[in-house]
Design a protein around this motif. Structure first.
Motif, PDB file in Angstrom:
ATOM      1  N   VAL A 129      65.697 -16.837 107.322  1.00 15.00           N
ATOM      2  CA  VAL A 129      67.110 -17.193 107.123  1.00 15.00           C
ATOM      3  C   VAL A 129      67.688 -16.285 106.044  1.00 15.00           C
ATOM      4  O   VAL A 129      67.176 -16.256 104.923  1.00 15.00           O
ATOM      5  N   PRO A 130      68.735 -15.518 106.379  1.00 13.38           N
ATOM      6  CA  PRO A 130      69.358 -14.674 105.349  1.00 13.38           C
ATOM      7  C   PRO A 130      69.909 -15.522 104.204  1.00 13.38           C
ATOM      8  O   PRO A 130      70.390 -16.646 104.417  1.00 13.38           O
ATOM      9  N   VAL A 131      69.808 -15.004 103.008  1.00  9.19           N
ATOM     10  CA  VAL A 131      70.371 -15.680 101.838  1.00  9.19           C
ATOM     11  C   VAL A 131      71.138 -14.650 101.003  1.00  9.19           C
ATOM     12  O   VAL A 131      70.780 -13.458 100.988  1.00  9.19           O
ATOM     13  N   GLU A 132      72.186 -15.106 100.351  1.00  4.60           N
ATOM     14  CA  GLU A 132      72.880 -14.257  99.370  1.00  4.60           C
ATOM     15  C   GLU A 132      72.643 -14.873  98.005  1.00  4.60           C
ATOM     16  O   GLU A 132      72.858 -16.088  97.809  1.00  4.60           O
ATOM     17  N   LEU A 133      72.150 -14.057  97.083  1.00  2.00           N
ATOM     18  CA  LEU A 133      71.785 -14.537  95.751  1.00  2.00           C
ATOM     19  C   LEU A 133      72.687 -13.902  94.704  1.00  2.00           C
ATOM     20  O   LEU A 133      73.099 -12.742  94.827  1.00  2.00           O
ATOM     21  N   THR A 141      65.885 -16.883  89.822  1.00  3.74           N
ATOM     22  CA  THR A 141      66.190 -17.511  91.124  1.00  3.74           C
ATOM     23  C   THR A 141      65.064 -17.260  92.119  1.00  3.74           C
ATOM     24  O   THR A 141      64.624 -18.176  92.820  1.00  3.74           O
ATOM     25  N   LEU A 142      64.588 -16.037  92.163  1.00  5.93           N
ATOM     26  CA  LEU A 142      63.498 -15.696  93.090  1.00  5.93           C
ATOM     27  C   LEU A 142      62.232 -16.469  92.745  1.00  5.93           C
ATOM     28  O   LEU A 142      61.493 -16.933  93.618  1.00  5.93           O
ATOM     29  N   ARG A 143      61.984 -16.649  91.456  1.00  2.00           N
ATOM     30  CA  ARG A 143      60.785 -17.401  91.034  1.00  2.00           C
ATOM     31  C   ARG A 143      60.885 -18.851  91.487  1.00  2.00           C
ATOM     32  O   ARG A 143      59.922 -19.441  91.978  1.00  2.00           O
ATOM     33  N   GLU A 144      62.096 -19.391  91.390  1.00  3.55           N
ATOM     34  CA  GLU A 144      62.318 -20.809  91.746  1.00  3.55           C
ATOM     35  C   GLU A 144      62.258 -21.011  93.262  1.00  3.55           C
ATOM     36  O   GLU A 144      61.680 -21.944  93.778  1.00  3.55           O
ATOM     37  N   LEU A 145      62.864 -20.045  93.982  1.00  3.46           N
ATOM     38  CA  LEU A 145      62.995 -20.213  95.438  1.00  3.46           C
ATOM     39  C   LEU A 145      61.673 -19.982  96.166  1.00  3.46           C
ATOM     40  O   LEU A 145      61.312 -20.700  97.078  1.00  3.46           O
ATOM     41  N   ALA A 181      71.272 -26.264  97.373  1.00  2.00           N
ATOM     42  CA  ALA A 181      71.169 -26.874  96.038  1.00  2.00           C
ATOM     43  C   ALA A 181      70.512 -25.935  95.029  1.00  2.00           C
ATOM     44  O   ALA A 181      70.475 -26.254  93.827  1.00  2.00           O
ATOM     45  N   ALA A 182      70.008 -24.810  95.495  1.00  2.00           N
ATOM     46  CA  ALA A 182      69.259 -23.919  94.595  1.00  2.00           C
ATOM     47  C   ALA A 182      70.205 -23.151  93.675  1.00  2.00           C
ATOM     48  O   ALA A 182      71.050 -22.389  94.161  1.00  2.00           O
ATOM     49  N   PRO A 183      70.087 -23.319  92.358  1.00  2.00           N
ATOM     50  CA  PRO A 183      70.925 -22.549  91.440  1.00  2.00           C
ATOM     51  C   PRO A 183      70.717 -21.045  91.668  1.00  2.00           C
ATOM     52  O   PRO A 183      69.592 -20.598  91.863  1.00  2.00           O
ATOM     53  N   GLY A 184      71.806 -20.295  91.714  1.00  2.00           N
ATOM     54  CA  GLY A 184      71.699 -18.842  91.912  1.00  2.00           C
ATOM     55  C   GLY A 184      71.767 -18.430  93.369  1.00  2.00           C
ATOM     56  O   GLY A 184      71.852 -17.234  93.665  1.00  2.00           O
ATOM     57  N   LEU A 185      71.706 -19.402  94.272  1.00  2.00           N
ATOM     58  CA  LEU A 185      71.860 -19.056  95.692  1.00  2.00           C
ATOM     59  C   LEU A 185      73.320 -19.244  96.081  1.00  2.00           C
ATOM     60  O   LEU A 185      73.863 -20.343  95.951  1.00  2.00           O
ATOM     61  N   VAL A 186      73.972 -18.173  96.480  1.00  4.26           N
ATOM     62  CA  VAL A 186      75.403 -18.228  96.822  1.00  4.26           C
ATOM     63  C   VAL A 186      75.594 -18.944  98.159  1.00  4.26           C
ATOM     64  O   VAL A 186      76.361 -19.909  98.261  1.00  4.26           O
ATOM     65  N   ASP A 187      74.922 -18.505  99.195  1.00  5.43           N
ATOM     66  CA  ASP A 187      74.928 -19.230 100.473  1.00  5.43           C
ATOM     67  C   ASP A 187      73.826 -18.675 101.368  1.00  5.43           C
ATOM     68  O   ASP A 187      73.226 -17.640 101.079  1.00  5.43           O
TER      69      ASP A 187
END
Ligand code: DER
Length: 211
Positions: A129-133, A141-145, A181-187
């Motif tokens: 799934v594409p994500v924009e960060l 953000t990458l560590r959390e996701l 809900a992930a902080p730092g994830l735009v959509d």
């Protein structure tokens, strides 16, 4: 018939849904690339908002009236492609890194129409799934996701960093909620069935119209 022919067939079929005076959201990608000339050929008095610079450029060159999204807060119709279409209507979009803008436009449309060739319907969502960060705090953000691989492409038109989430896709609703809900994830590129009004799928020269 090739998948390119099917993309064109689905795109041409969707143009019949556009009427004079409408405000139209234009998606991004290779299927939309067939929509633009077909829409321009109808010579309608419409105003369009593009979801990417490449759609805006191509549409403008064809004579379609492109306005800035700041002039519009609703669309009569928005038309866009998809990467995958699940049986329950969940979509994966964002192969072309435009999903964030596309989702804002789709959500603001009274009628969101997806156009696709026969390769897009799948038995179950798969792959990524594409994500924009947000660029700010990207490492955190990458560590959390986890499960996100960044693309080598330039950032999104809005300065975000594009990646792909490679985790479990068996429950798209739960995954969409978790990613949102992930902080730092735009959509992200999961579009819910509730956002989609019509799906036009070309199979050879025939068009299946799902509503
Ligand atoms: O990147 C995007 O969101 C595109 O709309 C994608 O979902 C479909 O691209 P395609 O029409 O080139 O297959």
């Amino acid at each position: 018939m090739s998948s390119e022919d099917e993309k064109r067939t689905a795109a041409v079929a969707s143009v019949g849904l556009v009427e004079n005076g409408m405000t139209v959201g234009l998606g991004t990608g290779s299927t939309v690339a067939y929509l633009l000339p077909a829409l321009a050929a109808r010579g309608l008095d419409i105003r369009c908002v593009a979801t990417s610079p490449r759609t805006a450029t191509a549409a403008g060159e064809l004579g379609l009236r492109i306005v800035d999204f700041s002039e519009v807060d609703r669309f009569d119709i928005a038309i866009d492609g998809a990467d995958q279409i699940a049986p329950d209507g969940w979509l994966i979009k964002g192969g072309g890194a435009a999903h964030t803008r596309e989702k804002v436009v789709a959500n603001a449309a009274d009628r969101f129409v997806v156009i696709a060739d026969a390769s897009k319907p799948v038995d179950a969502l798969h792959g990524s799934v594409p994500v924009e960060l947000l660029a700010y705090g990207l490492s955190a953000t990458l560590r959390e996701l986890a499960h996100v691989v960044l693309r080598d492409v330039p950032r999104s038109p809005d300065g975000g960093v594009i990646g792909d989430y490679h985790g479990d896709l068996s429950d798209p609703a739960a995954l969409a909620a978790r990613l949102s809900a992930a902080p730092g994830l735009v959509d992200h590129g999961l579009f819910p069935p509730s956002m989609v009004n019509d799906v036009l799928i070309a199979r050879g020269s025939d068009v299946e119209h799902r509503v």
